[in-house]
Scaffold this active site. Structure first.
Site, PDB file in Angstrom:
ATOM      1  N   HIS A   1       0.917  -1.143  -0.071  1.00 56.22           N
ATOM      2  CA  HIS A   1      -0.011  -0.080  -0.012  1.00 56.22           C
ATOM      3  C   HIS A   1       1.019   1.116  -0.051  1.00 56.22           C
ATOM      4  O   HIS A   1       1.694   1.452  -0.864  1.00 56.22           O
ATOM      5  CB  HIS A   1      -0.892  -0.133   1.401  1.00 56.22           C
ATOM      6  CG  HIS A   1      -1.873   0.915   1.457  1.00 56.22           C
ATOM      7  ND1 HIS A   1      -2.233   1.655   0.390  1.00 56.22           N
ATOM      8  CD2 HIS A   1      -3.137   0.921   2.342  1.00 56.22           C
ATOM      9  CE1 HIS A   1      -3.338   2.359   0.569  1.00 56.22           C
ATOM     10  NE2 HIS A   1      -3.939   2.167   1.833  1.00 56.22           N
TER      11      HIS A   1
ATOM     12  N   HIS B   1      -2.413  -2.153  -9.865  1.00 57.30           N
ATOM     13  CA  HIS B   1      -3.351  -1.531  -8.583  1.00 57.30           C
ATOM     14  C   HIS B   1      -4.538  -2.511  -8.896  1.00 57.30           C
ATOM     15  O   HIS B   1      -5.111  -2.976 -10.008  1.00 57.30           O
ATOM     16  CB  HIS B   1      -3.569  -0.042  -9.180  1.00 57.30           C
ATOM     17  CG  HIS B   1      -4.460   0.665  -8.007  1.00 57.30           C
ATOM     18  ND1 HIS B   1      -5.948   0.506  -7.833  1.00 57.30           N
ATOM     19  CD2 HIS B   1      -3.799   1.710  -7.252  1.00 57.30           C
ATOM     20  CE1 HIS B   1      -5.771   1.491  -6.754  1.00 57.30           C
ATOM     21  NE2 HIS B   1      -4.738   1.929  -6.309  1.00 57.30           N
TER      22      HIS B   1
ATOM     23  N   ASP C   1       2.754   5.722  -6.593  1.00 53.08           N
ATOM     24  CA  ASP C   1       3.991   5.435  -5.730  1.00 53.08           C
ATOM     25  C   ASP C   1       5.070   5.281  -6.686  1.00 53.08           C
ATOM     26  O   ASP C   1       6.513   5.306  -6.093  1.00 53.08           O
ATOM     27  CB  ASP C   1       4.101   4.343  -4.910  1.00 53.08           C
ATOM     28  CG  ASP C   1       2.672   4.462  -3.790  1.00 53.08           C
ATOM     29  OD1 ASP C   1       2.830   5.516  -3.386  1.00 53.08           O
ATOM     30  OD2 ASP C   1       2.271   3.619  -3.404  1.00 53.08           O
TER      31      ASP C   1
HETATM   32  N1  CMC Z   1       4.594  -6.853 -10.260  1.00 54.30           N
HETATM   33  C1  CMC Z   1       4.681  -7.925 -10.979  1.00 54.30           C
HETATM   34  N2  CMC Z   1       3.578  -8.597 -11.062  1.00 54.30           N
HETATM   35  C2  CMC Z   1       2.264  -7.976 -10.472  1.00 54.30           C
HETATM   36  C3  CMC Z   1       2.503  -6.599 -10.034  1.00 54.30           C
HETATM   37  C4  CMC Z   1       3.566  -6.005  -9.896  1.00 54.30           C
HETATM   38  N3  CMC Z   1       3.831  -4.968  -9.135  1.00 54.30           N
HETATM   39  N4  CMC Z   1       1.089  -6.325  -9.284  1.00 54.30           N
HETATM   40  C5  CMC Z   1       0.301  -7.167  -9.840  1.00 54.30           C
HETATM   41  N5  CMC Z   1       1.208  -8.171 -10.678  1.00 54.30           N
HETATM   42  C6  CMC Z   1       0.456  -9.276 -11.412  1.00 54.30           C
HETATM   43  C7  CMC Z   1       0.166 -10.525 -10.212  1.00 54.30           C
HETATM   44  O1  CMC Z   1       1.140 -11.361  -9.863  1.00 54.30           O
HETATM   45  C8  CMC Z   1      -0.966 -11.182 -10.951  1.00 54.30           C
HETATM   46  O2  CMC Z   1      -0.661 -12.150 -11.982  1.00 54.30           O
HETATM   47  P1  CMC Z   1      -1.143 -13.743 -12.199  1.00 54.30           P
HETATM   48  O3  CMC Z   1      -2.717 -13.315 -12.425  1.00 54.30           O
HETATM   49  O4  CMC Z   1      -0.376 -14.277 -13.332  1.00 54.30           O
HETATM   50  O5  CMC Z   1      -1.181 -14.240 -10.856  1.00 54.30           O
HETATM   51  C9  CMC Z   1      -1.808 -10.145 -11.714  1.00 54.30           C
HETATM   52  O6  CMC Z   1      -0.584  -9.138 -11.774  1.00 54.30           O
HETATM   53  C10 CMC Z   1      -2.581  -9.328 -10.910  1.00 54.30           C
HETATM   54  O7  CMC Z   1      -2.320  -9.086  -9.656  1.00 54.30           O
HETATM   55  P2  CMC Z   1      -3.012  -9.167  -8.148  1.00 54.30           P
HETATM   56  O8  CMC Z   1      -1.932  -9.311  -7.396  1.00 54.30           O
HETATM   57  O9  CMC Z   1      -4.088 -10.232  -8.459  1.00 54.30           O
HETATM   58  O10 CMC Z   1      -3.454  -7.881  -7.970  1.00 54.30           O
HETATM   59  P3  CMC Z   1      -3.941  -7.143  -6.494  1.00 54.30           P
HETATM   60  O11 CMC Z   1      -5.375  -6.243  -7.050  1.00 54.30           O
HETATM   61  O12 CMC Z   1      -4.459  -8.146  -5.656  1.00 54.30           O
HETATM   62  O13 CMC Z   1      -2.931  -6.342  -6.220  1.00 54.30           O
HETATM   63  C11 CMC Z   1      -1.319  -4.325  -5.670  1.00 54.30           C
HETATM   64  C12 CMC Z   1      -2.710  -4.682  -6.313  1.00 54.30           C
HETATM   65  C13 CMC Z   1      -1.211  -2.926  -5.787  1.00 54.30           C
HETATM   66  C14 CMC Z   1      -1.062  -4.950  -4.317  1.00 54.30           C
HETATM   67  C15 CMC Z   1      -0.247  -5.264  -6.829  1.00 54.30           C
HETATM   68  O14 CMC Z   1      -0.380  -4.534  -8.107  1.00 54.30           O
HETATM   69  C16 CMC Z   1       1.118  -5.104  -6.177  1.00 54.30           C
HETATM   70  O15 CMC Z   1       1.557  -5.580  -5.302  1.00 54.30           O
HETATM   71  N6  CMC Z   1       1.985  -3.907  -6.835  1.00 54.30           N
HETATM   72  C17 CMC Z   1       3.214  -3.683  -6.205  1.00 54.30           C
HETATM   73  C18 CMC Z   1       2.947  -2.701  -4.772  1.00 54.30           C
HETATM   74  C19 CMC Z   1       2.442  -1.374  -5.140  1.00 54.30           C
HETATM   75  O16 CMC Z   1       3.011  -0.630  -6.042  1.00 54.30           O
HETATM   76  N7  CMC Z   1       1.586  -0.902  -4.330  1.00 54.30           N
HETATM   77  C20 CMC Z   1       1.015   0.308  -4.388  1.00 54.30           C
HETATM   78  C21 CMC Z   1      -0.446   0.518  -4.699  1.00 54.30           C
HETATM   79  S1  CMC Z   1      -0.993   2.134  -5.314  1.00 54.30           S
HETATM   80  C22 CMC Z   1      -1.088   3.056  -4.084  1.00 54.30           C
HETATM   81  C23 CMC Z   1      -1.866   2.553  -2.717  1.00 54.30           C
HETATM   82  O17 CMC Z   1      -2.968   2.735  -3.012  1.00 54.30           O
HETATM   83  O18 CMC Z   1      -1.143   2.456  -1.806  1.00 54.30           O
END
Ligand code: CMC
Length: 438
Positions: free
Chosen positions: A275, A314, A370
């Protein structure tokens, strides 16, 4: 039969149910059924009834809200209907905070009164400083923020009267006002510098800069470009509807805990690297990659699931985060004052490669807020582990708007999810000597 309804047939019993559909401002702004309407779907009279199973709230609306609208597919963000681009360009953070909390932009008189009240609640009790003093010099600033916010609650016992509108108003002034003071105190403590008192002549961000960076000068004068840049960053971070920390703020607040403790809960949730903590991780990631020529290998590691591309992806945005676009432009103005952060070139190259790569394209992974913010914060002189505090301070107004909306929503109650129990149904207790275990 109403057209705005869902007809469900339970194949276990052959029974059919009609469930109404409710809408947001427009049907495309959210359509939902009430999960409680599923409870009538039973196999027998003593059956509990059907529930929705939704780990991580992937598809569950926890509230109705009139504060922030995100269209993730189109990359749109609006506060109270106003596009984020217009607010970033034409408004200021405290005016946006007023908008989030009151629902309308203030008149000149309302604006002046609001700014006056927040400015005059920036001081903290001397005893609070002892809490910050107690931390080790290398304590993480977000840990300090969680603790000092919760500690504030003990100074204002009346704050637990959350159903009284006047009381809420006062706590809102205090929490927005003191967020910058607590934030600056954690910074000064880490540096071993004496705390600086607020200066009421300055703007909200100017005053924050004063409390961060004033040394021996009689009057601190913030650099106007950096003051404005920080203000725009604060606008961009002010609210983001039902994210992890806002959900924590609402959830803690739903038990009628006071807003200081609820905000401490929100801050704890924001701290996490998935986050608000992501801005800190982006800089660490860029440094670990080290140089542009190592980017292709890093991208391969991400695709091999050995690393995450921090600052990308996201839950809601499946398009470019509009805040990231504004921050990217803002960086240029900041770098004219501070000099260019060499990590920018790396970030731009990483973005370029990722946006062309099928792995990211297929999953609709774009830079989020971010990805570029940390590069600006670093150029302004903030230490890496301080970045999330710069997210938390402005998010306070969004949390408070959401908290107030929750408290005054007659449909809301204490937040208490259900579960699908998967453990042992029932068994008899065995005395320890009879347990057949190594
Ligand atoms: N790097 C590599 N792969 C990713 C990433 C990433 N940053 N984000 C998502 N994926 C992949 C994930 O592995 C999944 O692949 P598959 O379907 O093959 O298993 C697919 O994309 C869908 O992702 P998800 O994890 O199901 O998505 P989510 O909605 O659960 O997670 C998130 C959202 C923001 C936690 C995630 O994108 C992430 O971990 N990003 C990196 C951390 C980050 O930048 N966080 C800040 C978010 S914006 C500011 C805030 O609100 O805090």
């Amino acid at each position: 039969m109403a057209t705005d309804s869902l007809t469900i047939t339970d194949n276990r019993t052959g029974k059919t149910y009609e469930i109404p559909i409710l809408y947001g401002t427009f049907p495309t702004y959210g359509a939902a059924i009430r999960s409680a309407d599923l409870r009538q779907i039973k196999v027998s009279d003593d059956d509990f009834g059907l529930m929705g199973y939704d780990p991580a709230f992937m598809n569950t609306a926890s509230c109705k809200s009139a504060i922030t609208h995100i269209d993730g597919e189109r990359g749109i963000l609006r506060y109270r209907g106003y596009p984020i681009e217009q607010l970033a360009e034409q408004s200021n953070y405290l005016e946006v905070a007023y908008l989030l909390i009151h629902g309308e932009l203030p008149s000149k008189a309302q604006h002046d009164e609001w700014v006056h009240n927040i400015t005059h609640h920036t001081m903290v009790h001397e005893n609070l400083k002892k809490f910050t003093d107690g931390f080790h010099y290398d304590a993480h600033p977000m840990g300090m923020m969680v603790s000092t916010l919760a500690a504030l609650s003990t100074f204002y016992p009346a704050s637990k009267r959350v159903t009284e509108a006047d009381n809420r108003k006062l706590e809102i002034y205090r929490l927005i006002g003191k967020a910058i003071t607590l934030g600056a105190m954690t910074y000064r403590h880490t540096k071993g510098l004496p705390y600086v008192s607020p200066d009421n002549d300055l703007s909200y961000t100017g005053n924050f800069m004063n409390m961060l960076w004033k040394m021996a000068e009689v009057k601190y004068r913030p650099n106007p470009i950096l003051e404005k840049a920080l203000d725009v960053l604060f606008i961009l971070h002010a609210d983001h509807e039902q994210n992890c920390s806002t959900n924590a703020m609402r959830s803690v607040g739903s038990s009628q805990s006071d807003p200081y403790c609820a905000a401490a809960g929100g801050t704890a949730a924001l701290y996490g690297p998935l986050h608000g903590g992501a801005n800190e991780q982006v800089l660490r990631m860029l440094r670990t990659i080290g140089s542009k020529d190592k980017i292709p290998q890093f991208i391969q590691d991400v695709k091999d699931r050995k690393a995450l591309l921090m600052g990308f992806g996201h839950r809601v945005y499946k398009n470019y985060d509009p805040r990231a676009r504004i921050i990217k432009r803002l960086a240029e103005q900041v770098f004219e004052v501070t000099g260019k952060n060499p990590l920018l070139e790396m970030a731009l190259e990483l973005e370029r490669i990722a946006l062309e790569d099928e792995f990211f394209v297929k999953r609709k992974l774009y830079p989020n807020v971010d990805f570029y913010s940390g590069i600006i914060y670093e150029a302004m002189g903030f230490p890496t582990d301080y970045f999330t505090v710069l997210f938390m301070i402005p998010r306070m107004s969004g949390w408070l708007a959401q908290w107030q909306e929750m408290i005054t929503d007659t449909e809301q109650k204490i937040a208490r999810p259900r579960q699908v129990y998967t453990g042992v149904a029932i068994r008899d207790f065995e005395p320890i000597e009879k347990r057949n275990k190594k």
